[in-house]
Design a protein around this motif. Structure first.
Motif, PDB file in Angstrom:
ATOM      1  N   PHE A 146       3.053  12.407 -15.334  1.00  0.00           N
ATOM      2  CA  PHE A 146       3.808  12.230 -14.098  1.00  0.00           C
ATOM      3  C   PHE A 146       2.976  12.693 -12.902  1.00  0.00           C
ATOM      4  CE2 PHE A 146       6.921  13.149 -10.876  1.00  0.00           C
ATOM      5  CZ  PHE A 146       7.959  12.253 -11.092  1.00  0.00           C
ATOM      6  N   ASN A 147       2.387  13.878 -13.029  1.00  0.00           N
ATOM      7  CA  ASN A 147       1.621  14.447 -11.924  1.00  0.00           C
ATOM      8  C   ASN A 147       0.308  13.717 -11.694  1.00  0.00           C
ATOM      9  OD1 ASN A 147       3.545  16.398 -11.379  1.00  0.00           O
ATOM     10  ND2 ASN A 147       2.627  17.907 -12.750  1.00  0.00           N
ATOM     11  N   THR A 148      -0.351  13.282 -12.765  1.00  0.00           N
ATOM     12  CA  THR A 148      -1.627  12.580 -12.615  1.00  0.00           C
ATOM     13  C   THR A 148      -1.452  11.302 -11.806  1.00  0.00           C
ATOM     14  OG1 THR A 148      -2.497  13.453 -14.698  1.00  0.00           O
ATOM     15  CG2 THR A 148      -3.529  11.461 -13.837  1.00  0.00           C
ATOM     16  N   TYR A 149      -0.456  10.514 -12.162  1.00  0.00           N
ATOM     17  CA  TYR A 149      -0.212   9.265 -11.424  1.00  0.00           C
ATOM     18  C   TYR A 149       0.235   9.564  -9.995  1.00  0.00           C
ATOM     19  CZ  TYR A 149       1.374   4.612 -10.222  1.00  0.00           C
ATOM     20  OH  TYR A 149       1.522   3.402  -9.590  1.00  0.00           O
ATOM     21  N   THR A 150       1.133  10.538  -9.830  1.00  0.00           N
ATOM     22  CA  THR A 150       1.678  10.840  -8.499  1.00  0.00           C
ATOM     23  C   THR A 150       0.600  11.358  -7.556  1.00  0.00           C
ATOM     24  OG1 THR A 150       3.842  11.372  -9.451  1.00  0.00           O
ATOM     25  CG2 THR A 150       3.378  12.212  -7.245  1.00  0.00           C
ATOM     26  N   ILE A 151      -0.217  12.286  -8.026  1.00  0.00           N
ATOM     27  CA  ILE A 151      -1.247  12.870  -7.163  1.00  0.00           C
ATOM     28  C   ILE A 151      -2.271  11.821  -6.764  1.00  0.00           C
ATOM     29  CG2 ILE A 151      -3.195  14.483  -7.131  1.00  0.00           C
ATOM     30  CD1 ILE A 151      -1.512  16.387  -8.781  1.00  0.00           C
ATOM     31  N   THR A 152      -2.715  11.012  -7.724  1.00  0.00           N
ATOM     32  CA  THR A 152      -3.705   9.984  -7.415  1.00  0.00           C
ATOM     33  C   THR A 152      -3.171   9.024  -6.366  1.00  0.00           C
ATOM     34  OG1 THR A 152      -4.489  10.123  -9.705  1.00  0.00           O
ATOM     35  CG2 THR A 152      -5.265   8.276  -8.399  1.00  0.00           C
ATOM     36  N   SER A 153      -1.930   8.586  -6.524  1.00  0.00           N
ATOM     37  CA  SER A 153      -1.320   7.649  -5.582  1.00  0.00           C
ATOM     38  C   SER A 153      -1.053   8.290  -4.230  1.00  0.00           C
ATOM     39  CB  SER A 153      -0.010   7.103  -6.152  1.00  0.00           C
ATOM     40  OG  SER A 153      -0.223   6.453  -7.380  1.00  0.00           O
ATOM     41  N   LEU A 154      -0.627   9.544  -4.241  1.00  0.00           N
ATOM     42  CA  LEU A 154      -0.252  10.233  -3.007  1.00  0.00           C
ATOM     43  C   LEU A 154      -1.394  10.267  -2.004  1.00  0.00           C
ATOM     44  CD1 LEU A 154       1.711  12.032  -1.362  1.00  0.00           C
ATOM     45  CD2 LEU A 154       0.815  13.988  -2.630  1.00  0.00           C
ATOM     46  N   TYR A 155      -2.624  10.366  -2.480  1.00  0.00           N
ATOM     47  CA  TYR A 155      -3.774  10.497  -1.593  1.00  0.00           C
ATOM     48  C   TYR A 155      -4.384   9.150  -1.198  1.00  0.00           C
ATOM     49  CZ  TYR A 155      -3.787  15.542  -1.846  1.00  0.00           C
ATOM     50  OH  TYR A 155      -3.445  16.868  -1.718  1.00  0.00           O
ATOM     51  N   GLY A 156      -3.627   8.077  -1.388  1.00  0.00           N
ATOM     52  CA  GLY A 156      -4.074   6.786  -0.876  1.00  0.00           C
ATOM     53  C   GLY A 156      -4.922   5.964  -1.814  1.00  0.00           C
ATOM     54  N   ASN A 157      -5.027   6.352  -3.076  1.00  0.00           N
ATOM     55  CA  ASN A 157      -5.783   5.560  -4.036  1.00  0.00           C
ATOM     56  C   ASN A 157      -4.962   4.344  -4.484  1.00  0.00           C
ATOM     57  OD1 ASN A 157      -8.364   7.170  -4.723  1.00  0.00           O
ATOM     58  ND2 ASN A 157      -6.735   8.718  -4.824  1.00  0.00           N
ATOM     59  N   THR A 158      -5.653   3.312  -4.958  1.00  0.00           N
ATOM     60  CA  THR A 158      -4.975   2.106  -5.407  1.00  0.00           C
ATOM     61  C   THR A 158      -4.217   2.367  -6.705  1.00  0.00           C
ATOM     62  OG1 THR A 158      -6.873   1.357  -6.720  1.00  0.00           O
ATOM     63  CG2 THR A 158      -6.797   0.700  -4.388  1.00  0.00           C
ATOM     64  N   ARG A 159      -3.284   1.469  -6.997  1.00  0.00           N
ATOM     65  CA  ARG A 159      -2.526   1.573  -8.236  1.00  0.00           C
ATOM     66  C   ARG A 159      -3.455   1.490  -9.447  1.00  0.00           C
ATOM     67  NH1 ARG A 159      -0.091  -1.731 -11.998  1.00  0.00           N
ATOM     68  NH2 ARG A 159       1.901  -0.969 -12.846  1.00  0.00           N
ATOM     69  N   ALA A 160      -4.494   0.637  -9.347  1.00  0.00           N
ATOM     70  CA  ALA A 160      -5.426   0.489 -10.462  1.00  0.00           C
ATOM     71  C   ALA A 160      -6.122   1.816 -10.773  1.00  0.00           C
ATOM     72  CB  ALA A 160      -6.461  -0.584 -10.142  1.00  0.00           C
ATOM     73  N   LYS A 161      -6.520   2.548  -9.731  1.00  0.00           N
ATOM     74  CA  LYS A 161      -7.173   3.836  -9.955  1.00  0.00           C
ATOM     75  C   LYS A 161      -6.197   4.853 -10.536  1.00  0.00           C
ATOM     76  CE  LYS A 161     -10.832   3.469  -6.489  1.00  0.00           C
ATOM     77  NZ  LYS A 161     -11.436   4.066  -5.256  1.00  0.00           N
ATOM     78  N   ALA A 162      -4.953   4.812 -10.052  1.00  0.00           N
ATOM     79  CA  ALA A 162      -3.952   5.742 -10.569  1.00  0.00           C
ATOM     80  C   ALA A 162      -3.686   5.480 -12.049  1.00  0.00           C
ATOM     81  CB  ALA A 162      -2.661   5.621  -9.763  1.00  0.00           C
ATOM     82  N   VAL A 163      -3.602   4.195 -12.416  1.00  0.00           N
ATOM     83  CA  VAL A 163      -3.380   3.847 -13.818  1.00  0.00           C
ATOM     84  C   VAL A 163      -4.583   4.238 -14.671  1.00  0.00           C
ATOM     85  CG1 VAL A 163      -3.072   1.909 -15.415  1.00  0.00           C
ATOM     86  CG2 VAL A 163      -1.742   1.998 -13.298  1.00  0.00           C
ATOM     87  N   ALA A 164      -5.790   4.054 -14.126  1.00  0.00           N
ATOM     88  CA  ALA A 164      -6.999   4.430 -14.860  1.00  0.00           C
ATOM     89  C   ALA A 164      -7.028   5.932 -15.134  1.00  0.00           C
ATOM     90  CB  ALA A 164      -8.243   4.009 -14.071  1.00  0.00           C
TER      91      ALA A 164
END
Length: 241
Positions: A146-164
């Protein structure tokens, strides 16, 4: 056996990330819950383990606490340096810096890797110990995903990077468990890492995640989600004990 059990952590991490993706229309609640989960993981899980594993004192202060403070300051320094660099190139300093999100997510992946190492090491001690540790890891890996996806997305990264990053975090416990077939990680090093990582995670929760959650929706429901996140981790720790 340890690698097979770690597959449960893999699935639970993915489930946590999937949950974070599905509730985008309630972003403030997601962030409030993520902040509570992070606070609970740090205060109720990481820091006690760090103090137990690396509790020797350095000039009157437990080594784990010194590293905890060091982790907090390091996270603050990294964020400010990245923000200053972005501002120097003409960007608004108030904008989120994607590299901070990726760095934080990478730290969570590293933590998940050590979760797998903990599972493997526990099974080396005995089946009962391994099962207890595995249940605790599998339960709180929902929070990690939950936190890995949320933090990655929160800082403006793309969905693809968040999923990776989410998939990297999901694979990490399996890799960590497999690595214990080759070596054993000294307890003191593990405790030192947990202390440092806990400080960095607390900074992100207190200085970034929770303020962002209340920025546009200062609602009571957000506070309840934060409390629920802490309570969930407390429940997990209590069951594991």
């Amino acid at each position: 056996m340890a690698v097979f059990v770690a597959l449960g952590a893999f699935l639970m991490t993915l489930f946590g990330g999937w949950t974070a993706q599905r509730v985008t229309d309630r972003r403030h609640l997601v962030l409030g819950l993520a902040g509570g989960l992070m606070l609970g993981v740090v205060g109720l899980d990481l820091l006690p383990e760090a103090l137990e594993a690396a509790g020797q004192e350095v000039f009157g202060v437990p080594q784990a606490l010194l590293l905890f403070v060091g982790g907090f300051l390091t996270a603050h320094l990294v964020e400010r340096l990245l923000a200053s660099r972005q501002a120097a190139h003409g960007a608004d300093e108030r904008e989120k810096v994607p590299q901070v999100g990726l760095t934080a997510a990478a730290a969570l992946v590293g933590h998940s890797l050590l979760d797998g190492v903990a599972i493997g090491a526990a099974f080396q001690v005995g089946g009962a110990m391994g099962t207890t540790v595995a249940l605790a890891v599998i339960a709180h890996d929902f929070a990690d995903g939950f936190n890995t996806y949320t933090i990655t997305s929160l800082y403006g990264n793309t969905r693809a990077k968040a999923v990776a990053m989410l998939f990297a975090g999901a694979l990490a416990p399996v890799v960590g468990a497999a690595s214990t077939l080759l070596f054993t990680l000294p307890v003191e090093i593990l405790g030192s890492y947990l202390g440092f990582f806990g400080g960095a995670l607390l900074y992100l929760a207190a200085a970034e995640i929770l303020p962002e959650a209340h920025h546009t929706h200062p609602a009571r429901s957000t506070l309840l989600c934060t409390a629920a996140g802490v309570g969930f981790i407390w429940l997990v720790v209590g069951i594991a004990e």
